[in-house]
Design an enzyme around this catalytic site. Structure first.
Site, mmCIF file in Angstrom:
data_model
loop_
_atom_site.group_PDB
_atom_site.id
_atom_site.type_symbol
_atom_site.label_atom_id
_atom_site.label_comp_id
_atom_site.label_asym_id
_atom_site.label_seq_id
_atom_site.Cartn_x
_atom_site.Cartn_y
_atom_site.Cartn_z
ATOM 1 N N ARG A 1 11.281 -7.058 -21.987
ATOM 2 C CA ARG A 1 11.490 -7.279 -23.447
ATOM 3 C C ARG A 1 10.628 -6.323 -24.044
ATOM 4 O O ARG A 1 9.478 -5.791 -23.793
ATOM 5 C CB ARG A 1 10.822 -8.645 -23.741
ATOM 6 C CG ARG A 1 11.673 -9.840 -23.541
ATOM 7 C CD ARG A 1 11.049 -11.260 -23.759
ATOM 8 N NE ARG A 1 11.924 -12.173 -23.318
ATOM 9 C CZ ARG A 1 11.722 -13.344 -23.058
ATOM 10 N NH1 ARG A 1 10.424 -13.847 -22.908
ATOM 11 N NH2 ARG A 1 12.438 -14.036 -22.580
ATOM 12 N N ARG B 1 8.275 -20.572 -24.910
ATOM 13 C CA ARG B 1 7.242 -21.172 -25.312
ATOM 14 C C ARG B 1 7.315 -22.162 -26.191
ATOM 15 O O ARG B 1 8.017 -21.813 -27.340
ATOM 16 C CB ARG B 1 6.209 -20.153 -25.714
ATOM 17 C CG ARG B 1 6.568 -19.288 -27.166
ATOM 18 C CD ARG B 1 5.509 -18.266 -27.393
ATOM 19 N NE ARG B 1 5.846 -17.069 -26.557
ATOM 20 C CZ ARG B 1 5.838 -15.759 -26.707
ATOM 21 N NH1 ARG B 1 5.448 -15.389 -27.938
ATOM 22 N NH2 ARG B 1 6.168 -14.769 -25.720
ATOM 23 N N SER C 1 11.146 -15.893 -25.388
ATOM 24 C CA SER C 1 10.439 -16.700 -24.412
ATOM 25 C C SER C 1 10.637 -18.347 -24.595
ATOM 26 O O SER C 1 11.307 -18.795 -25.515
ATOM 27 C CB SER C 1 8.938 -16.614 -24.718
ATOM 28 O OG SER C 1 8.383 -17.779 -24.759
ATOM 29 N N ASP D 1 8.986 -20.968 -18.068
ATOM 30 C CA ASP D 1 9.106 -19.845 -18.534
ATOM 31 C C ASP D 1 10.411 -19.199 -18.517
ATOM 32 O O ASP D 1 11.289 -19.435 -17.626
ATOM 33 C CB ASP D 1 8.388 -18.971 -17.469
ATOM 34 C CG ASP D 1 7.930 -17.435 -17.859
ATOM 35 O OD1 ASP D 1 7.140 -17.212 -18.468
ATOM 36 O OD2 ASP D 1 9.146 -16.539 -17.823
ATOM 37 N N ASP E 1 -1.033 -16.490 -13.931
ATOM 38 C CA ASP E 1 -0.488 -15.061 -14.172
ATOM 39 C C ASP E 1 -0.683 -14.082 -15.463
ATOM 40 O O ASP E 1 -0.420 -13.314 -15.463
ATOM 41 C CB ASP E 1 0.835 -14.901 -13.429
ATOM 42 C CG ASP E 1 1.757 -15.719 -14.113
ATOM 43 O OD1 ASP E 1 1.585 -16.551 -14.975
ATOM 44 O OD2 ASP E 1 3.075 -15.953 -13.596
ATOM 45 N N HIS E 2 -0.411 -15.184 -16.531
ATOM 46 C CA HIS E 2 -0.353 -14.663 -17.705
ATOM 47 C C HIS E 2 -1.633 -14.275 -18.492
ATOM 48 O O HIS E 2 -1.887 -13.049 -18.576
ATOM 49 C CB HIS E 2 0.272 -15.452 -18.723
ATOM 50 C CG HIS E 2 1.934 -15.584 -18.521
ATOM 51 N ND1 HIS E 2 2.453 -15.783 -17.413
ATOM 52 C CD2 HIS E 2 2.662 -14.977 -19.478
ATOM 53 C CE1 HIS E 2 3.851 -15.752 -17.706
ATOM 54 N NE2 HIS E 2 3.963 -15.192 -18.707
HETATM 55 C C1 MIC Z 1 7.176 -14.175 -22.084
HETATM 56 O O1 MIC Z 1 7.774 -13.143 -21.124
HETATM 57 O O2 MIC Z 1 7.508 -14.224 -23.083
HETATM 58 C C2 MIC Z 1 6.613 -15.302 -21.269
HETATM 59 C C3 MIC Z 1 5.131 -14.957 -21.739
HETATM 60 O O3 MIC Z 1 6.604 -15.259 -20.119
HETATM 61 C C4 MIC Z 1 7.255 -16.399 -21.847
HETATM 62 C C5 MIC Z 1 6.289 -17.845 -21.655
HETATM 63 C C6 MIC Z 1 5.276 -17.760 -22.825
HETATM 64 O O4 MIC Z 1 5.409 -17.552 -24.073
HETATM 65 O O5 MIC Z 1 4.085 -18.183 -22.308
HETATM 66 C C7 MIC Z 1 8.680 -16.674 -21.699
HETATM 67 O O6 MIC Z 1 9.335 -15.881 -21.216
HETATM 68 O O7 MIC Z 1 9.060 -17.883 -21.416
HETATM 69 FE FE1 SF4 Z 2 5.202 -12.351 -17.196
HETATM 70 FE FE2 SF4 Z 2 6.794 -13.059 -19.061
HETATM 71 FE FE3 SF4 Z 2 6.352 -10.454 -18.470
HETATM 72 FE FE4 SF4 Z 2 7.705 -11.841 -16.809
HETATM 73 S S1 SF4 Z 2 8.261 -11.453 -18.867
HETATM 74 S S2 SF4 Z 2 5.941 -10.625 -16.323
HETATM 75 S S3 SF4 Z 2 6.891 -13.924 -17.069
HETATM 76 S S4 SF4 Z 2 4.947 -11.871 -19.428
#
Ligand code: MIC
Ligand code: SF4
Length: 640
Positions: A379, A534, A532, A119, A64-65
Site C-alpha cells: 500500500r 480495521r 485495511s 487483517d 506484529d504491528h
Molecule cells: C494494514 O495493512 O493496513 C493493516 C494495518 O495490516 C490493516 C489492519 C489494521 O488496520 O490494523 C489491514 O490491512 O487489515
Molecule cells: Fe503488516 Fe498490513 Fe503491512 Fe502486511 S500490509 S506488513 S499486515 S501492516
C-alpha cells in the site's frame, strides 16, 4: 457443472444458504488469525460473547504491528491478548516471531481449509490453497465463538497463467501487472482463482505475494491450486501431513477470465499514491531515491531475502539512500544468519529491522519530508508512511535493492548476475516465539488502563435526520477514515482517543463538526472504505454519532464493519444523485422499518435542497436484522 476450486471449497464448508453469486451463505471456519492492531478489539468482543474455548480447530494471535512500544500502551495490549489467548485455547505468537501472514503460511495454513483473519491481507495463505479471507474484528470474534462466518457468495475471476517468470521479476510484478489492468476496484465481488500451465512454475511464496495483493484489487480472496510445489513447500516446512491436492475441474465455469503469460512479465512499479497507479519501471526509471524498505507481508520470504542478498553481494548501498530490511519471520531471519546472507546485507550498509510490519504501517522509518521511498510493500496511500508529503513507490525486492545501490529507480532487468535462489532442503522448525495454550496456566485477563470499552450501537430508529458531516471523493481508504502511524497505533484499544484523528488526511475538523451537529451522515464516492480491515474505521464514526454513510459503492470489509457497528451503509440507486448533495445539507431518511429489506423502498429527503433520492436494497435478511438491533454484537450475543 464443472466447478472452480473456490466453489469446491465453499461447497465443502457450506453450513447454510445457496451457493449462488450475490446470496449470503454461512460457512464453517477452520482457522482464525488476528494481529495486535485489530486484535485487542477482537478479544474485547470475544470476551463479551462469553465463550470458554474457541470452536475453530486452530486460532492464532500474532503480535506484529505495534512493536515499537514507545509507551506502556502496546505492551499492555500484548499482555491483554496473551492472557485472553491462553484462556481460550488460542496459540500466541510473540513479538519478533514475524508478520502474521508469513508466519501462518510457514506454520499453519492448510490447503482446502478455511481461514478468517482480522487483517485484509489474510488471503496471502491462498498461495498454499487455503480459502483465506480478511474480515472485520467482530466477524473474527464470532468465528472463534461459533466456528462460522457469513459472506456474500462472490463471482469467480479466472486468471490463466502460462509461461515462466525470469529471475529478474517476482510475483510482485505479476500482481502489479494485474492491478494495472483491473484497478483497485477490479476484484470487488470476486475470488481471484489462478490456474493454467504457468502455475507450476511459480513458487509458493511468489503465489503468496500474488494472493496478498489481491486485497488491493478489492477481491474477497485469491487462491492457487495445491500441487507438487505446495507439497514440496510443506515437506520443507516439516508438515507434509498437512498436504492435500486441490484444483479446479477441467473447463470449470468462470464469470470472468484474464490470460497472462508469465514469460512476458517485466519489472513494474506502482507510483504514488495508489497501488493501481502502475507503470513499467523502464518507463519511469531514474527518479532519485532517499529510502528503500524491503519486507512486509507481501515480500519478506526466504526466497525474496536471498535475491536481495545476491544483488547486495560485493556492493554498497548508495550514500544518499537508507536501506532498511525486515525479514518476514524469525525463521527467515534465522536462515539468513545461518547461511551468511545477513552478513552480506550488513556489510553492504543495510539497516536490519525486527521481523514485523514496521515501516509498512508507519511504525518507524518515516521518510524525510518530501522524500522518495521505494518499498516492497502493498500500500502506498498518502500519509501511510508517517510522512504526509512523502512519495511512496511499490515494487519487487529485486528492483528495490538494485535501486538502493544505484541511488535512482532502476530496472532490475539490467542486472547481469543470475538471481536464481538455490532451493533449501528444509526451512527447519522454530517454535520459540509461540506460546501454545497447553504450555501455560490460565492467567487472569490483563486489562491495561489504555484499554477502553468497545462502542456499541443502539437499535435503529424509524426515521433518521442529520447533517452531512463530510463529502468525500472516490476510493477513500480506511487509512483516511482512521489513520495509522506510530503515534496512533498505541490507541487501537482506545476509540475515544482515535476519534480525534478521524479523516485527518481529508479534513482537520471532522470531530468538531460531528460534535457540533450531534453526529449525522457521511457522503462517499465509489469504493468507499477500501484498504485495511480495521473496524476502527467504523467504530470511530459510531463513537462520533455517525448514523449512515451514503456512497456510490463500498469496499467489502468496510461495508460489513459498518453493518456490524450498526451504521447504515446506503448505496445510491442513481450514482449521479451524489452530485446534488453538499456538505452540511440536512437529510431525512424515513421508513427504515421496512425500507431496508429486498422488497422495501427507501427514500432520502434532502431538506436543505428540497429534493429526494432513492437507495438500493442490497442487504441480506440477517444484515437487516443486525442493523435493526444496532450491530452484530447485539444480534449474536443471544446465540452463543
Ligand atoms: C494494514 O495493512 O493496513 C493493516 C494495518 O495490516 C490493516 C489492519 C489494521 O488496520 O490494523 C489491514 O490491512 O487489515
Ligand atoms: Fe503488516 Fe498490513 Fe503491512 Fe502486511 S500490509 S506488513 S499486515 S501492516
Amino acid at each position: 457443472m464443472k466447478k472452480s476450486l473456490a466453489m469446491k471449497i465453499l461447497e465443502n464448508k457450506l453450513v447454510s444458504g445457496n451457493l449462488i453469486a450475490g446470496e449470503e451463505i454461512t460457512i464453517k471456519i477452520d482457522q482464525t488469525l488476528t494481529q495486535d492492531s485489530t486484535g485487542t478489539m477482537v478479544y474485547l468482543q470475544l470476551l463479551k460473547l462469553d465463550v470458554d474455548k474457541v470452536k475453530t480447530s486452530k486460532s492464532v494471535a500474532y503480535i506484529d504491528h505495534n512493536t515499537l512500544q514507545q509507551g506502556f500502551e502496546n505492551a499492555d495490549d500484548h499482555e491483554f491478548i496473551k492472557t485472553v489467548a491462553a484462556r481460550h485455547n488460542i496459540i500466541f505468537s510473540k513479538a519478533g516471531g514475524g508478520i502474521c501472514h508469513q508466519v501462518h503460511l510457514e506454520n499453519f495454513a492448510i490447503p482446502g481449509a478455511s481461514l478468517l483473519g482480522s487483517d485484509s491481507h489474510t488471503p496471502t495463505c491462498g498461495g498454499l490453497g487455503a480459502l483465506a479471507i480478511g474480515a472485520g474484528g467482530l466477524d473474527v470474534a464470532v468465528a472463534m465463538a461459533k466456528g462460522e462466518y457469513n459472506l456474500i457468495v462472490p463471482k469467480i475471476y479466472s486468471i490463466k497463467l502460462t509461461g515462466e517468470l525470469s529471475d529478474k521479476v517476482n510475483g510482485k510484478d505479476v500482481i502489479l501487472t494485474i492491478l494495472q489492468k483491473l484497478t483497485v476496484k477490479g476484484g470487488v465481488g470476486y475470488i481471484m482463482e489462478y490456474s493454467g500451465d504457468g502455475v507450476k512454475n511459480l513458487s509458493v511464496t511468489d503465489r503468496a505475494t500474488i494472493c496478498n495483493m489481491g486485497a488491493e484489487l478489492g477481491a474477497t480472496t485469491s487462491i492457487f491450486p495445491s500441487d507438487e510445489r505446495t507439497l514440496d513447500y510443506l515437506i520443507k516446512q516439516g508438515r507434509e501431513e498437512d498436504f492435500f491436492p486441490l484444483c479446479a475441474d477441467k473447463n470449470a465455469d468462470y464469470d470472468e477470465i484474464l490470460e497472462l503469460n508469465l514469460s512476458e512479465i517485466v519489472p513494474m512499479v506502482a507510483l504514488p499514491h495508489s497501488p493501481d497507479n502502475v507503470k513499467k519501471i523502464s518507463e519511469v526509471q531514474g527518479i532519485k531515491v532517499d529510502q528503500v524498505a524491503i519486507g512486509s507481508c507481501t515480500n519478506s520470504s526466504y526466497e525474496d531475502m536471498m535475491k536481495v542478498a545476491k544483488i547486495l553481494e560485493g556492493n554498497k548501498v548508495h550514500p544518499d539512500v537508507s536501506l532498511v530490511i525486515s525479514p518476514g519471520s524469525a525463521k527467515v531471519l534465522n536462515l539468513l544468519v545461518e547461511n551468511g546472507a545477513l552478513n552480506t546485507m550488513i556489510k553492504s550498509g543495510a539497516r536490519i529491522l525486527e521481523s514485523a510490519c514496521g515501516p509498512c504501517i508507519g511504525m518507524g522509518q518515516a521518510p524525510k519530508a518530501g522524500g522518495v521511498s521505494l518499498r516492497t510493500f502493498n500500500r502506498n496511500f498518502k500519509g501511510r508512511s508517517g510522512t504526509m508529503d512523502a512519495e511512496v513507490y511499490l515494487l519487487s525486492p529485486q528492483a528495490a535493492v538494485y535501486s538502493a545501490i544505484s541511488g535512482v529507480l532502476s530496472d532490475p532487468s539490467n542486472i547481469e548476475k543470475d538471481l536464481t535462489v538455490k532451493e533449501l532442503e528444509s526451512y527447519g522448525r522454530l517454535d520459540s516465539y509461540f506460546i501454545f495454550p497447553e504450555d501455560i496456566n490460565k492467567p487472569e485477563v490483563a486489562m491495561g488502563k489504555n484499554i477502553k470499552e468497545v462502542p456499541i450501537g443502539r437499535a435503529l430508529e424509524k426515521t433518521l435526520r442529520g447533517t452531512i458531516l463530510l463529502k468525500t471523493g472516490d476510493n477513500v481508504t480506511t487509512d483516511d477514515i482512521c489513520p495509522s502511524n506510530a503515534k496512533l497505533l498505541p490507541f487501537r484499544s482506545n476509540v475515544p482517543e482515535l476519534s480525534k484523528y478521524a479523516f485527518q488526511t481529508l479534513t482537520d475538523d471532522f470531530k468538531d463538526i460531528s460534535e457540533k451537529y450531534n453526529g449525522g451522515f457521511i457522503l462517499g464516492g465509489n469504493n468507499y472504505g477500501q484498504g485495511s480491515s480495521r473496524e476502527h474505521a467504523a467504530l470511530v464514526p459510531l463513537y462520533l454519532g455517525v448514523k449512515a454513510v451514503i456512497a456510490k459503492s463500498f469496499a467489502r470489509i468496510h461495508k460489513s464493519n459498518l453493518i456490524n457497528s450498526g451504521i447504515l451503509p446506503l448505496t445510491f440507486k442513481k450514482p449521479s444523485d451524489y452530485d446534488g448533495i453538499d456538505r452540511f445539507d440536512e437529510l431525512e431518511i424515513e421508513g427504515l422499518e421496512g425500507g431496508l429489506s429486498m422488497n422495501g423502498k427507501l427514500i432520502v429527503k434532502n431538506l436543505t435542497k428540497n429534493t429526494q433520492f432513492e437507495i438500493v436494497q442490497n442487504f441480506s435478511e440477517r444484515e437487516v436484522e443486525v442493523l435493526k438491533l444496532g450491530g452484530y454484537l447485539n444480534y449474536v450475543k443471544g446465540q452463543v
